[in-house]
Design a protein around this motif. Structure first.
Motif, short mmCIF file in Angstrom:
data_model
loop_
_atom_site.label_atom_id
_atom_site.label_comp_id
_atom_site.label_asym_id
_atom_site.label_seq_id
_atom_site.Cartn_x
_atom_site.Cartn_y
_atom_site.Cartn_z
N ASN A 38 163.45 117.22 -4.76
CA ASN A 38 164.13 118.48 -5.03
C ASN A 38 163.11 119.51 -5.51
N ASN A 39 163.15 120.69 -4.89
CA ASN A 39 162.30 121.80 -5.32
C ASN A 39 162.99 123.10 -4.96
N SER A 40 162.29 124.21 -5.09
CA SER A 40 162.90 125.52 -4.81
C SER A 40 163.31 125.67 -3.35
N GLY A 41 162.78 124.83 -2.49
CA GLY A 41 163.12 124.90 -1.07
C GLY A 41 164.37 124.13 -0.71
N GLY A 42 164.87 123.30 -1.63
CA GLY A 42 166.08 122.54 -1.34
C GLY A 42 165.92 121.08 -1.72
N SER A 43 166.77 120.24 -1.12
CA SER A 43 166.77 118.80 -1.38
C SER A 43 166.40 118.08 -0.08
N PHE A 44 165.46 117.12 -0.17
CA PHE A 44 164.94 116.45 1.02
C PHE A 44 164.97 114.94 0.79
N ASP A 45 165.69 114.23 1.66
CA ASP A 45 165.76 112.77 1.58
C ASP A 45 164.68 112.15 2.45
N SER B 3 159.14 119.17 3.16
CA SER B 3 159.61 119.53 1.82
C SER B 3 158.63 120.42 1.07
N GLY B 4 157.43 120.59 1.62
CA GLY B 4 156.40 121.33 0.90
C GLY B 4 155.60 120.45 -0.03
N VAL B 5 155.96 119.17 -0.10
CA VAL B 5 155.24 118.18 -0.90
C VAL B 5 154.45 117.29 0.05
N THR B 6 153.19 117.06 -0.28
CA THR B 6 152.35 116.21 0.57
C THR B 6 152.01 114.93 -0.19
N ALA B 7 151.70 113.88 0.57
CA ALA B 7 151.38 112.59 -0.03
C ALA B 7 150.06 112.07 0.54
N SER B 8 149.33 111.37 -0.29
CA SER B 8 148.08 110.74 0.12
C SER B 8 147.93 109.43 -0.62
N ILE B 9 147.03 108.61 -0.15
CA ILE B 9 146.78 107.32 -0.79
C ILE B 9 145.35 107.29 -1.30
N ILE B 10 145.18 106.92 -2.55
CA ILE B 10 143.84 106.75 -3.12
C ILE B 10 143.65 105.27 -3.43
N THR B 11 142.43 104.79 -3.22
CA THR B 11 142.15 103.36 -3.36
C THR B 11 140.91 103.16 -4.21
#
Length: 456
Positions: free
Chosen positions: A133-140, A162-170
């Protein structure tokens, strides 16, 4: 084939039939081709002159635009503390309010959330639904058997728009997924987790906050401004500020590396460049009176339209505010030959009254339909003339059409000459055959008379 026959027979008849045919064909087609070549040469000259006119007009408009752009007024922008902030001129903008004092109080930051450690990115995380959830709405974000891994969850979040990005750190401990928003408080987000089977059968994900979303805070000449990004627009008109580090209490200065263009020099340079363009147009369209040779575009309506539109430049409204709206208002006038001159007295009075207003007339800080500035007026003229329906566009199309017509006519004349040559060769071959028959008959008669005389 015919020429060989004619030559072989002609050798017996004493007539050079091949040369005679060539002369007759040349007499028939030579004059026509000569006139056509003269037309073609003249048309090619006009095409080159028209292309040169279009190029000169575009070059002139581009040069004026480059001179009047924001960087032309101030030069390159420099910062006295490049470790804290840099600045560039906004494309199409004109910097105002320089030099400016900047204090970087706080940098904008993105919110970041991190999961617990997994052995690897391919480890399953359990089927579940993440809700962002953010200012852009709700994203499942649905994690099922097809993408049940840390890497699969990353890809699903990145595909959620959603405007949110994900990455993996190892590291040596294992792999973690990090979710990150864009910079600024407005981009902050929350994430909720609904494991399949409920909280008893499913294992919830644990997210740890690493960074809070924050806005950038700067003070420009003492005025505090808040922005959602570290790339700041609008704090200084016509300037983009890139914030690099915060150091409250420290001021840096943004300024140009050269003196602003002197308005008088700017107007003088424009008039000089304009007069060079207009003089070349005058030469190209000279009518050639009193025995003098005319220009390649003499009488061309496309070139005349270029001159007509340029002649209206001094009366064209460049903006709709202030005391100065046209070039004529600051003392520029059109002479009888179309070149421009400067009324120095009027220009001095205008500069003394408000030189800043003259700058804004020549290149408005904000371009609109009614605030076009000098470069905008020239762009409008050049675009209208070179459009496919414009005077230059139609003139070039007309000249290209004439060139094609000449090429077609040349082919037609050549074909007519070839047919005439075949016809003449056939005719002379027939004549040669008749001459041969007549010579054979003459020889027979002569032999008979000779025999008759001998018997007598």
């Amino acid at each position: 084939m015919f020429s060989n026959v004619i030559n072989s027979i002609g050798a017996g008849s004493g007539l050079n039939s091949a040369q005679l045919v060539a002369d007759l064909v040349a007499a028939s087609t030579g004059a026509k081709l000569g006139q056509l070549n003269e037309r073609d040469q003249l048309n090619s000259t006009r095409i080159s002159a028209m292309a040169a006119t279009a190029s000169a007009l575009s070059t002139f408009a581009a040069a004026v635009k480059e001179t009047l752009n924001g960087q032309g007024f101030v030069g390159e922008l420099i910062s006295t503390r490049t470790d804290l902030a840099n600045a560039t001129v906004v494309e199409g903008g004109r910097p105002e309010g320089l030099p400016a004092s900047i204090e970087v109080v706080q940098l904008a930051a993105a919110q970041r959330e991190m999961t617990d450690v997994y052995a690897s990115a391919s480890d399953p995380v359990g089927e579940r639904t993440l809700t962002i959830n953010n200012s852009g709405g709700s994203f499942d974000v649905v994690i099922d058997s097809a993408n049940d891994s840390l890497a699969g969850m990353r890809d699903a979040i990145n595909a959620s728009n959603s405007g949110v990005t994900a990455s993996i750190i190892t590291d040596n401990a294992g792999a973690r997924l990090v979710m990150e928003s864009q910079e600024g408080v407005e981009s902050a987000f929350t994430v909720s987790d609904s494991p399949v089977g409920g909280p008893i059968l499913g294992v919830p994900l644990n997210f740890t906050n690493i960074d809070q979303a924050e806005d950038s805070i700067i003070r420009v000449d003492g005025i505090e401004l808040t922005n959602s990004s570290n790339s700041v627009l609008g704090a200084i008109p016509g300037v983009q500020i890139s914030l690099l580090a915060a150091e409250p209490g420290t001021n840096l200065t943004i300024n140009g590396d050269s003196e602003p263009l002197d308005v008088r020099s700017l107007v003088t340079e424009f008039v000089t460049a304009y007069n060079e363009l207009r003089s070349s147009l005058n030469d190209a369209t000279a009518p050639g009176l009193a025995g003098a040779s005319g220009g390649p575009l003499a009488g061309d309506r496309g070139a005349r339209e270029v001159i007509r539109q340029l002649s209206q430049l001094t009366s064209t409204r460049l903006n709709d505010t202030g005391d100065f709206n046209t070039l004529a208002d600051i003392g520029l006038r059109t002479e009888s030959d179309g070149t421009l001159s400067i009324d120095e007295t009027r220009l001095d009075a205008a500069l003394e009254l408000d030189s800043g207003a003259i700058k804004l007339m020549l290149e408005p800080a904000i371009i609109t339909e009614t605030n076009i500035g000098l470069s905008g007026a020239l762009d409008k003229i050049a675009t209208a003339l070179q459009d496919e329906n414009g005077a230059l566009g139609q003139a070039q199309e007309r000249l290209d059409s004439i060139r094609e017509s000449i090429a077609e006519r040349r082919v037609k004349i050549t074909d007519e000459g070839d047919r005439l040559q075949e016809q003449l060769q056939s005719t002379f071959a027939g004549l040669e055959r008749q001459l041969s028959v007549l010579r054979a008959t003459q020889s027979y008669v002569e032999q008979q008379f000779a025999s008759f005389n001998d018997n007598n």
